[in-house]
Design a protein around this motif. Sequence first.
Motif, PDB file in Angstrom:
ATOM      1  N   SER A 124       0.866  -1.401  -0.080  1.00 12.34           N
ATOM      2  CA  SER A 124      -0.002  -0.185   0.124  1.00 12.34           C
ATOM      3  C   SER A 124       0.765   1.258  -0.035  1.00 12.34           C
ATOM      4  CB  SER A 124      -1.019  -0.077   1.085  1.00 12.34           C
ATOM      5  OG  SER A 124      -0.252   0.267   2.345  1.00 12.34           O
ATOM      6  N   ARG A 125       2.068   1.215   0.378  1.00  7.67           N
ATOM      7  CA  ARG A 125       2.891   2.426   0.445  1.00  7.67           C
ATOM      8  C   ARG A 125       3.565   2.572  -0.770  1.00  7.67           C
ATOM      9  NH1 ARG A 125       7.277   2.779   4.301  1.00  7.67           N
ATOM     10  NH2 ARG A 125       7.010   5.240   3.652  1.00  7.67           N
ATOM     11  N   VAL A 126       3.662   1.493  -1.611  1.00  9.63           N
ATOM     12  CA  VAL A 126       4.288   1.623  -3.035  1.00  9.63           C
ATOM     13  C   VAL A 126       3.190   2.280  -3.790  1.00  9.63           C
ATOM     14  CG1 VAL A 126       4.778   0.365  -5.162  1.00  9.63           C
ATOM     15  CG2 VAL A 126       5.716  -0.207  -2.591  1.00  9.63           C
ATOM     16  N   THR A 127       1.939   1.516  -3.688  1.00 10.96           N
ATOM     17  CA  THR A 127       0.636   2.026  -4.551  1.00 10.96           C
ATOM     18  C   THR A 127       0.326   3.654  -4.106  1.00 10.96           C
ATOM     19  OG1 THR A 127      -0.957   1.100  -2.999  1.00 10.96           O
ATOM     20  CG2 THR A 127      -0.048   0.040  -5.026  1.00 10.96           C
ATOM     21  N   GLN A 128       0.530   4.018  -2.964  1.00 13.97           N
ATOM     22  CA  GLN A 128       0.250   5.514  -2.579  1.00 13.97           C
ATOM     23  C   GLN A 128       1.210   6.311  -3.332  1.00 13.97           C
ATOM     24  OE1 GLN A 128       1.214   6.390   1.724  1.00 13.97           O
ATOM     25  NE2 GLN A 128       0.353   8.295   1.495  1.00 13.97           N
ATOM     26  N   GLU A 129       2.481   5.811  -3.394  1.00 14.35           N
ATOM     27  CA  GLU A 129       3.481   6.735  -4.361  1.00 14.35           C
ATOM     28  C   GLU A 129       3.050   7.017  -5.802  1.00 14.35           C
ATOM     29  OE1 GLU A 129       5.576   8.904  -3.004  1.00 14.35           O
ATOM     30  OE2 GLU A 129       5.349   8.116  -0.847  1.00 14.35           O
ATOM     31  N   ILE A 130       2.496   5.789  -6.439  1.00  9.46           N
ATOM     32  CA  ILE A 130       2.088   5.761  -7.691  1.00  9.46           C
ATOM     33  C   ILE A 130       0.732   6.559  -7.794  1.00  9.46           C
ATOM     34  CG2 ILE A 130       1.189   4.170  -9.422  1.00  9.46           C
ATOM     35  CD1 ILE A 130       2.791   1.869  -8.117  1.00  9.46           C
ATOM     36  N   ASP A 131      -0.021   6.521  -7.032  1.00 12.08           N
ATOM     37  CA  ASP A 131      -1.268   7.545  -7.130  1.00 12.08           C
ATOM     38  C   ASP A 131      -1.010   8.954  -6.824  1.00 12.08           C
ATOM     39  OD1 ASP A 131      -2.724   5.312  -7.163  1.00 12.08           O
ATOM     40  OD2 ASP A 131      -3.331   5.191  -4.981  1.00 12.08           O
ATOM     41  N   ILE A 132       0.221   9.223  -6.108  1.00 10.20           N
ATOM     42  CA  ILE A 132       0.377  10.815  -6.305  1.00 10.20           C
ATOM     43  C   ILE A 132       0.833  11.045  -7.486  1.00 10.20           C
ATOM     44  CG2 ILE A 132       2.222  12.436  -5.148  1.00 10.20           C
ATOM     45  CD1 ILE A 132       1.915  10.672  -2.664  1.00 10.20           C
ATOM     46  N   LEU A 133       1.889  10.296  -8.169  1.00 10.35           N
ATOM     47  CA  LEU A 133       2.227  10.711  -9.567  1.00 10.35           C
ATOM     48  C   LEU A 133       0.946  10.554 -10.472  1.00 10.35           C
ATOM     49  CD1 LEU A 133       4.439  10.790 -11.605  1.00 10.35           C
ATOM     50  CD2 LEU A 133       4.672   8.341 -11.803  1.00 10.35           C
ATOM     51  N   LYS A 134       0.125   9.720 -10.492  1.00 11.32           N
ATOM     52  CA  LYS A 134      -0.966   9.459 -11.454  1.00 11.32           C
ATOM     53  C   LYS A 134      -1.912  10.969 -11.288  1.00 11.32           C
ATOM     54  CE  LYS A 134      -1.711   4.462 -11.827  1.00 11.32           C
ATOM     55  NZ  LYS A 134      -2.635   3.603 -11.539  1.00 11.32           N
ATOM     56  N   ALA A 135      -2.038  11.374  -9.829  1.00 10.33           N
ATOM     57  CA  ALA A 135      -2.762  12.450  -9.684  1.00 10.33           C
ATOM     58  C   ALA A 135      -2.192  13.754 -10.274  1.00 10.33           C
ATOM     59  CB  ALA A 135      -3.044  12.626  -8.305  1.00 10.33           C
ATOM     60  N   ALA A 136      -1.058  13.934 -10.759  1.00 10.97           N
ATOM     61  CA  ALA A 136      -0.405  15.046 -11.136  1.00 10.97           C
ATOM     62  C   ALA A 136      -0.604  15.365 -12.658  1.00 10.97           C
ATOM     63  CB  ALA A 136       1.034  14.910 -11.024  1.00 10.97           C
ATOM     64  N   ASP A 137      -1.222  16.453 -12.865  1.00  9.64           N
ATOM     65  CA  ASP A 137      -1.524  16.897 -14.292  1.00  9.64           C
ATOM     66  C   ASP A 137      -0.161  17.392 -15.199  1.00  9.64           C
ATOM     67  OD1 ASP A 137      -4.378  16.990 -13.859  1.00  9.64           O
ATOM     68  OD2 ASP A 137      -4.193  18.695 -12.706  1.00  9.64           O
TER      69      ASP A 137
ATOM     70  N   LEU B  89      16.569   9.330  -6.339  1.00  7.43           N
ATOM     71  CA  LEU B  89      15.466   9.254  -7.448  1.00  7.43           C
ATOM     72  C   LEU B  89      15.411   7.895  -8.148  1.00  7.43           C
ATOM     73  CD1 LEU B  89      13.897  10.901  -9.820  1.00  7.43           C
ATOM     74  CD2 LEU B  89      15.899  11.777 -10.674  1.00  7.43           C
ATOM     75  N   LYS B  90      16.398   7.290  -8.246  1.00  5.12           N
ATOM     76  CA  LYS B  90      16.265   5.929  -8.688  1.00  5.12           C
ATOM     77  C   LYS B  90      15.550   5.022  -7.833  1.00  5.12           C
ATOM     78  CE  LYS B  90      17.553   2.277 -11.301  1.00  5.12           C
ATOM     79  NZ  LYS B  90      16.734   1.105 -10.648  1.00  5.12           N
ATOM     80  N   GLN B  91      15.496   5.094  -6.612  1.00  3.84           N
ATOM     81  CA  GLN B  91      14.735   4.332  -5.724  1.00  3.84           C
ATOM     82  C   GLN B  91      13.045   4.833  -5.931  1.00  3.84           C
ATOM     83  OE1 GLN B  91      15.332   5.368  -1.573  1.00  3.84           O
ATOM     84  NE2 GLN B  91      13.449   4.047  -0.846  1.00  3.84           N
ATOM     85  N   TYR B  92      12.654   6.413  -6.252  1.00  2.00           N
ATOM     86  CA  TYR B  92      11.646   6.755  -6.520  1.00  2.00           C
ATOM     87  C   TYR B  92      11.068   5.931  -7.725  1.00  2.00           C
ATOM     88  CZ  TYR B  92       7.628   9.542  -7.788  1.00  2.00           C
ATOM     89  OH  TYR B  92       6.432  10.198  -8.340  1.00  2.00           O
ATOM     90  N   PHE B  93      11.729   5.829  -8.918  1.00  2.00           N
ATOM     91  CA  PHE B  93      11.278   5.151  -9.929  1.00  2.00           C
ATOM     92  C   PHE B  93      11.140   3.769  -9.857  1.00  2.00           C
ATOM     93  CE2 PHE B  93      13.002   9.005 -12.334  1.00  2.00           C
ATOM     94  CZ  PHE B  93      11.952   9.332 -12.636  1.00  2.00           C
ATOM     95  N   ASP B  94      11.973   3.195  -8.933  1.00  2.00           N
ATOM     96  CA  ASP B  94      12.027   1.773  -8.603  1.00  2.00           C
ATOM     97  C   ASP B  94      10.651   1.502  -7.895  1.00  2.00           C
ATOM     98  OD1 ASP B  94      14.259   0.969  -9.922  1.00  2.00           O
ATOM     99  OD2 ASP B  94      15.405   0.898  -7.934  1.00  2.00           O
ATOM    100  N   ILE B  95      10.163   2.509  -7.193  1.00  2.00           N
ATOM    101  CA  ILE B  95       8.924   2.034  -6.543  1.00  2.00           C
ATOM    102  C   ILE B  95       7.570   2.385  -7.571  1.00  2.00           C
ATOM    103  CG2 ILE B  95       7.270   3.275  -4.811  1.00  2.00           C
ATOM    104  CD1 ILE B  95      10.037   3.803  -3.336  1.00  2.00           C
ATOM    105  N   VAL B  96       7.735   3.592  -8.220  1.00  2.00           N
ATOM    106  CA  VAL B  96       6.367   3.848  -9.016  1.00  2.00           C
ATOM    107  C   VAL B  96       6.216   3.235 -10.606  1.00  2.00           C
ATOM    108  CG1 VAL B  96       6.236   6.190  -8.021  1.00  2.00           C
ATOM    109  CG2 VAL B  96       7.750   5.895 -10.008  1.00  2.00           C
ATOM    110  N   VAL B  97       7.262   2.739 -10.824  1.00  2.00           N
ATOM    111  CA  VAL B  97       7.233   1.833 -12.051  1.00  2.00           C
ATOM    112  C   VAL B  97       6.982   0.360 -11.698  1.00  2.00           C
ATOM    113  CG1 VAL B  97       8.710   1.090 -14.253  1.00  2.00           C
ATOM    114  CG2 VAL B  97       8.954   3.579 -13.044  1.00  2.00           C
ATOM    115  N   GLN B  98       5.673   0.081 -11.690  1.00  2.00           N
ATOM    116  CA  GLN B  98       5.173  -1.282 -11.510  1.00  2.00           C
ATOM    117  C   GLN B  98       4.409  -1.853 -12.439  1.00  2.00           C
ATOM    118  OE1 GLN B  98       6.430  -2.848  -8.716  1.00  2.00           O
ATOM    119  NE2 GLN B  98       7.758  -1.159  -7.853  1.00  2.00           N
ATOM    120  N   PRO B  99       4.647  -3.201 -12.702  1.00  2.00           N
ATOM    121  CA  PRO B  99       3.486  -3.788 -13.687  1.00  2.00           C
ATOM    122  C   PRO B  99       2.109  -3.501 -13.266  1.00  2.00           C
ATOM    123  CG  PRO B  99       4.644  -5.371 -12.417  1.00  2.00           C
ATOM    124  CD  PRO B  99       5.388  -4.088 -12.107  1.00  2.00           C
TER     125      PRO B  99
END
Length: 175
Positions: A77-90, A107-117
């Motif tokens: 859920s902590r991973v998907t929370q970060e993805i949701d923040i990215l998705k919400a941005a215009d 920054l690499k850690q951030y991408f490793d979190i939000v880049v998910q199948p």
Amino acid sequence: MSTVLFLRASPNGARSASARIAQAFLDAYLEKNPHDTIREISLFAHDLPEFGPLEAQAKFAPIYGEEVTPEQSHAWSRVTQEIDILKAADKIILATPMWNLGIPYKLKQYFDIVVQPRHSFGYDRERKMHIGLLADRPVQLILTRSSILPGDFADFQLPYLKYIFEFIGIHDVRA
């Protein structure tokens, strides 16, 4: 009104050249777009989730037809929370220095979190290729570096950033 996600990827605070340039950019942007909202995430201060065994098991459980445990679910859920923040941005603004010819580890850690199948990218079996799942939106990269000329073979910063955003479906990337 747009929501702008501002990712700050330098630990140097006020001494950071990328942060100072980004602030000047944001000041000018807000002057022209006063009703937009800026959501800033300073990656070196932000509590990014680790991506360890629980997160990996939660990620792969559905792929393997396994049940997700409560502990795995909480970690995921902590991973998907970060993805949701990215998705919400215009719109996205990313300010980062070059580190060792690439990007800072946070920054690499951030991408490793939000880049998910199944969340930010998928796979087209017919075309045998990955597809980005995020809606396209503008990304402004504010990059600092030294001793790197445009087109330099040692530049892993800009090519990586363009590729990773395109991989998840964001093609309007400006530097």
